[in-house]
Write a protein that holds these residues in place. Structure first.
Motif, PDB file in Angstrom:
ATOM      1  N   PHE A   1     -35.671  44.248  12.000  1.00 21.70           N
ATOM      2  CA  PHE A   1     -34.538  44.306  11.077  1.00 21.70           C
ATOM      3  C   PHE A   1     -35.032  44.911   9.770  1.00 21.70           C
ATOM      4  CE2 PHE A   1     -32.363  42.389   7.387  1.00 21.70           C
ATOM      5  CZ  PHE A   1     -31.059  42.796   7.622  1.00 21.70           C
ATOM      6  N   ARG A   2     -34.210  45.761   9.177  1.00 25.85           N
ATOM      7  CA  ARG A   2     -34.548  46.312   7.870  1.00 25.85           C
ATOM      8  C   ARG A   2     -33.267  46.621   7.109  1.00 25.85           C
ATOM      9  NH1 ARG A   2     -38.234  50.961   9.442  1.00 25.85           N
ATOM     10  NH2 ARG A   2     -38.781  50.827   7.236  1.00 25.85           N
ATOM     11  N   THR A   3     -33.312  46.425   5.827  1.00 19.26           N
ATOM     12  CA  THR A   3     -32.166  46.736   4.982  1.00 19.26           C
ATOM     13  C   THR A   3     -32.670  47.042   3.582  1.00 19.26           C
ATOM     14  OG1 THR A   3     -29.951  45.972   4.314  1.00 19.26           O
ATOM     15  CG2 THR A   3     -31.713  44.359   4.208  1.00 19.26           C
ATOM     16  N   PRO A   4     -32.038  47.974   2.879  1.00 19.67           N
ATOM     17  CA  PRO A   4     -32.471  48.255   1.508  1.00 19.67           C
ATOM     18  C   PRO A   4     -32.201  47.062   0.601  1.00 19.67           C
ATOM     19  CG  PRO A   4     -30.452  49.451   2.040  1.00 19.67           C
ATOM     20  CD  PRO A   4     -30.952  48.857   3.323  1.00 19.67           C
ATOM     21  N   LEU A   5     -33.018  46.901  -0.420  1.00 15.61           N
ATOM     22  CA  LEU A   5     -32.825  45.792  -1.348  1.00 15.61           C
ATOM     23  C   LEU A   5     -31.473  45.863  -2.042  1.00 15.61           C
ATOM     24  CD1 LEU A   5     -36.356  45.427  -3.015  1.00 15.61           C
ATOM     25  CD2 LEU A   5     -35.395  44.165  -1.079  1.00 15.61           C
ATOM     26  N   THR A   6     -30.913  47.054  -2.144  1.00 14.02           N
ATOM     27  CA  THR A   6     -29.610  47.205  -2.779  1.00 14.02           C
ATOM     28  C   THR A   6     -28.486  46.556  -1.974  1.00 14.02           C
ATOM     29  OG1 THR A   6     -29.430  49.394  -1.746  1.00 14.02           O
ATOM     30  CG2 THR A   6     -30.203  49.313  -4.030  1.00 14.02           C
ATOM     31  N   SER A   7     -28.746  46.229  -0.699  1.00 16.99           N
ATOM     32  CA  SER A   7     -27.722  45.571   0.119  1.00 16.99           C
ATOM     33  C   SER A   7     -27.773  44.049  -0.031  1.00 16.99           C
ATOM     34  CB  SER A   7     -27.897  45.942   1.593  1.00 16.99           C
ATOM     35  OG  SER A   7     -29.074  45.364   2.119  1.00 16.99           O
ATOM     36  N   ILE A   8     -28.762  43.537  -0.752  1.00 14.55           N
ATOM     37  CA  ILE A   8     -28.862  42.099  -1.005  1.00 14.55           C
ATOM     38  C   ILE A   8     -28.129  41.793  -2.307  1.00 14.55           C
ATOM     39  CG2 ILE A   8     -30.406  40.139  -1.364  1.00 14.55           C
ATOM     40  CD1 ILE A   8     -32.529  41.677   0.194  1.00 14.55           C
ATOM     41  N   ALA A   9     -27.010  41.093  -2.207  1.00 12.24           N
ATOM     42  CA  ALA A   9     -26.184  40.813  -3.379  1.00 12.24           C
ATOM     43  C   ALA A   9     -26.721  39.638  -4.188  1.00 12.24           C
ATOM     44  CB  ALA A   9     -24.749  40.527  -2.949  1.00 12.24           C
ATOM     45  N   TRP A  10     -27.312  38.657  -3.499  1.00  8.38           N
ATOM     46  CA  TRP A  10     -27.841  37.479  -4.187  1.00  8.38           C
ATOM     47  C   TRP A  10     -28.860  36.761  -3.315  1.00  8.38           C
ATOM     48  CZ3 TRP A  10     -26.854  33.144  -1.278  1.00  8.38           C
ATOM     49  CH2 TRP A  10     -25.750  33.189  -0.400  1.00  8.38           C
ATOM     50  N   THR A  11     -29.679  35.968  -3.949  1.00 15.18           N
ATOM     51  CA  THR A  11     -30.601  35.064  -3.252  1.00 15.18           C
ATOM     52  C   THR A  11     -30.437  33.680  -3.864  1.00 15.18           C
ATOM     53  OG1 THR A  11     -32.395  35.721  -4.748  1.00 15.18           O
ATOM     54  CG2 THR A  11     -32.297  36.804  -2.598  1.00 15.18           C
ATOM     55  N   ARG A  12     -30.704  32.649  -3.055  1.00 15.13           N
ATOM     56  CA  ARG A  12     -30.428  31.275  -3.507  1.00 15.13           C
ATOM     57  C   ARG A  12     -31.384  30.317  -2.835  1.00 15.13           C
ATOM     58  NH1 ARG A  12     -27.155  27.359  -1.304  1.00 15.13           N
ATOM     59  NH2 ARG A  12     -26.246  25.828  -2.731  1.00 15.13           N
ATOM     60  N   ARG A  13     -31.825  29.327  -3.583  1.00 13.16           N
ATOM     61  CA  ARG A  13     -32.673  28.279  -3.027  1.00 13.16           C
ATOM     62  C   ARG A  13     -31.790  27.155  -2.489  1.00 13.16           C
ATOM     63  NH1 ARG A  13     -37.738  27.859  -5.566  1.00 13.16           N
ATOM     64  NH2 ARG A  13     -38.092  26.017  -4.284  1.00 13.16           N
ATOM     65  N   PRO A  14     -31.733  26.941  -1.173  1.00 18.19           N
ATOM     66  CA  PRO A  14     -30.902  25.868  -0.638  1.00 18.19           C
ATOM     67  C   PRO A  14     -31.523  24.492  -0.911  1.00 18.19           C
ATOM     68  CG  PRO A  14     -32.111  26.910   1.129  1.00 18.19           C
ATOM     69  CD  PRO A  14     -32.407  27.700  -0.118  1.00 18.19           C
ATOM     70  N   HIS A  15     -30.705  23.483  -0.855  1.00 16.65           N
ATOM     71  CA  HIS A  15     -31.123  22.117  -1.149  1.00 16.65           C
ATOM     72  C   HIS A  15     -32.093  21.591  -0.088  1.00 16.65           C
ATOM     73  CE1 HIS A  15     -31.072  18.333  -3.072  1.00 16.65           C
ATOM     74  NE2 HIS A  15     -30.242  17.707  -2.246  1.00 16.65           N
ATOM     75  N   ARG A  16     -33.043  20.787  -0.516  1.00 14.59           N
ATOM     76  CA  ARG A  16     -33.976  20.021   0.322  1.00 14.59           C
ATOM     77  C   ARG A  16     -35.062  20.860   0.988  1.00 14.59           C
ATOM     78  NH1 ARG A  16     -29.022  18.126   2.465  1.00 14.59           N
ATOM     79  NH2 ARG A  16     -28.309  16.210   1.456  1.00 14.59           N
ATOM     80  N   LYS A  17     -34.926  22.148   1.055  1.00 14.31           N
ATOM     81  CA  LYS A  17     -35.886  22.972   1.779  1.00 14.31           C
ATOM     82  C   LYS A  17     -36.688  23.824   0.794  1.00 14.31           C
ATOM     83  CE  LYS A  17     -34.622  21.864   6.037  1.00 14.31           C
ATOM     84  NZ  LYS A  17     -35.509  21.297   7.062  1.00 14.31           N
ATOM     85  N   LYS A  18     -37.888  23.399   0.489  1.00 15.37           N
ATOM     86  CA  LYS A  18     -38.701  24.071  -0.535  1.00 15.37           C
ATOM     87  C   LYS A  18     -39.024  25.499  -0.160  1.00 15.37           C
ATOM     88  CE  LYS A  18     -43.077  23.660  -3.024  1.00 15.37           C
ATOM     89  NZ  LYS A  18     -44.300  22.872  -3.210  1.00 15.37           N
ATOM     90  N   HIS A  19     -39.330  25.745   1.109  1.00 17.91           N
ATOM     91  CA  HIS A  19     -39.788  27.064   1.514  1.00 17.91           C
ATOM     92  C   HIS A  19     -38.706  27.852   2.249  1.00 17.91           C
ATOM     93  CE1 HIS A  19     -43.760  26.301   0.099  1.00 17.91           C
ATOM     94  NE2 HIS A  19     -43.902  25.255   0.881  1.00 17.91           N
ATOM     95  N   ARG A  20     -37.436  27.623   1.866  1.00 18.90           N
ATOM     96  CA  ARG A  20     -36.345  28.404   2.448  1.00 18.90           C
ATOM     97  C   ARG A  20     -35.618  29.150   1.350  1.00 18.90           C
ATOM     98  NH1 ARG A  20     -32.524  24.921   6.168  1.00 18.90           N
ATOM     99  NH2 ARG A  20     -31.703  26.977   6.648  1.00 18.90           N
ATOM    100  N   ILE A  21     -35.002  30.238   1.741  1.00 20.74           N
ATOM    101  CA  ILE A  21     -34.222  31.026   0.797  1.00 20.74           C
ATOM    102  C   ILE A  21     -33.020  31.611   1.518  1.00 20.74           C
ATOM    103  CG2 ILE A  21     -35.374  33.255   1.129  1.00 20.74           C
ATOM    104  CD1 ILE A  21     -34.469  31.756  -2.270  1.00 20.74           C
ATOM    105  N   GLN A  22     -31.888  31.636   0.853  1.00 22.34           N
ATOM    106  CA  GLN A  22     -30.697  32.260   1.411  1.00 22.34           C
ATOM    107  C   GLN A  22     -30.614  33.696   0.908  1.00 22.34           C
ATOM    108  OE1 GLN A  22     -27.590  29.556   0.092  1.00 22.34           O
ATOM    109  NE2 GLN A  22     -27.354  28.769   2.169  1.00 22.34           N
ATOM    110  N   PHE A  23     -30.318  34.596   1.825  1.00 21.54           N
ATOM    111  CA  PHE A  23     -30.095  35.991   1.478  1.00 21.54           C
ATOM    112  C   PHE A  23     -28.611  36.289   1.633  1.00 21.54           C
ATOM    113  CE2 PHE A  23     -34.523  35.878   2.865  1.00 21.54           C
ATOM    114  CZ  PHE A  23     -35.154  36.557   1.825  1.00 21.54           C
TER     115      PHE A  23
END
Length: 199
Positions: free
Chosen positions: A127-149
């Protein structure tokens, strides 16, 4: 560049065995069939052979509105298989005849999912996508090493990872506008995020 450990995909978001993309096709471990046999035994004994059909992913305007208004903000995925989040999810479910780990790699221009052999001699971009296609990133609750794209098409995905980044400082340098878990998931379809968000 940052990377993740081997990813585990929640059963609610799994592709059927036949729908999973074939990867690393030139790498074959003669004993790998033992793992396949064990996986089949486990699935059959569970009484729910989920690998027979692909999951129906959450989609549609009504579901999206409900997810965005949910005060818990703990929905790890939104978007059908054709969405950007769905394509990322597909990339995390490659099928190979050898052991491999999924790595999430960030370059100065792209975010990639790479299937990498344990000895790191063989790799394939799934999978690949340009960084310009990522609108936001977010740290979800309770999971230290997870990130929402969150992507510009309104979909989002939260990869299951063992370790997403080497330190919070490293990650925030890559995505300085990452939202805390207390922030709502942005509704980018009605209110586009500020320039630079997620990059």
């Amino acid at each position: 560049m940052t990377d993740s450990g081997a990813s585990e995909v929640d059963h609610a978001f799994q592709l059927s065995f036949s729908d999973r993309p074939r990867i690393l096709v030139d790498r074959v471990n003669p004993l790998f069939w033992l793992g396949d046999a064990w996986a089949v035994i486990v699935y059959l004994s569970s009484g729910e052979p989920r690998w027979l059909s692909s999951a129906e992913l959450p989609q549609g305007a009504e579901t999206r509105a409900r997810y965005l208004s949910d005060s818990r903000h703990e929905h790890p995925h939104f978007g059908d298989w054709g969405s950007m989040a769905g394509k990322m999810l597909t990339g995390l479910q490659g099928r190979a005849r050898c052991m491999f780990n999924n790595r999430i790699v960030v370059t100065d221009q792209e975010l990639l999912v790479i299937a990498l052999s344990p000895n790191e001699r063989h790799a394939e971009v799934t999978f690949r996508t340009p960084l310009t296609s990522i609108a936001w990133t977010r740290r979800p609750h309770r999971k230290k090493h997870r990130i929402q794209f969150g992507f510009i098409d309104g979909s989002w995905h939260t990869p299951e990872t063992n370790k997403l980044y080497r330190s919070p400082k490293d990650f925030l340098e890559l995505f300085p506008h990452t939202l805390p878990h207390t922030a709502k998931i942005p509704d980018v379809l009605s209110t586009p995020p500020a320039e630079g968000t997620g990059s």
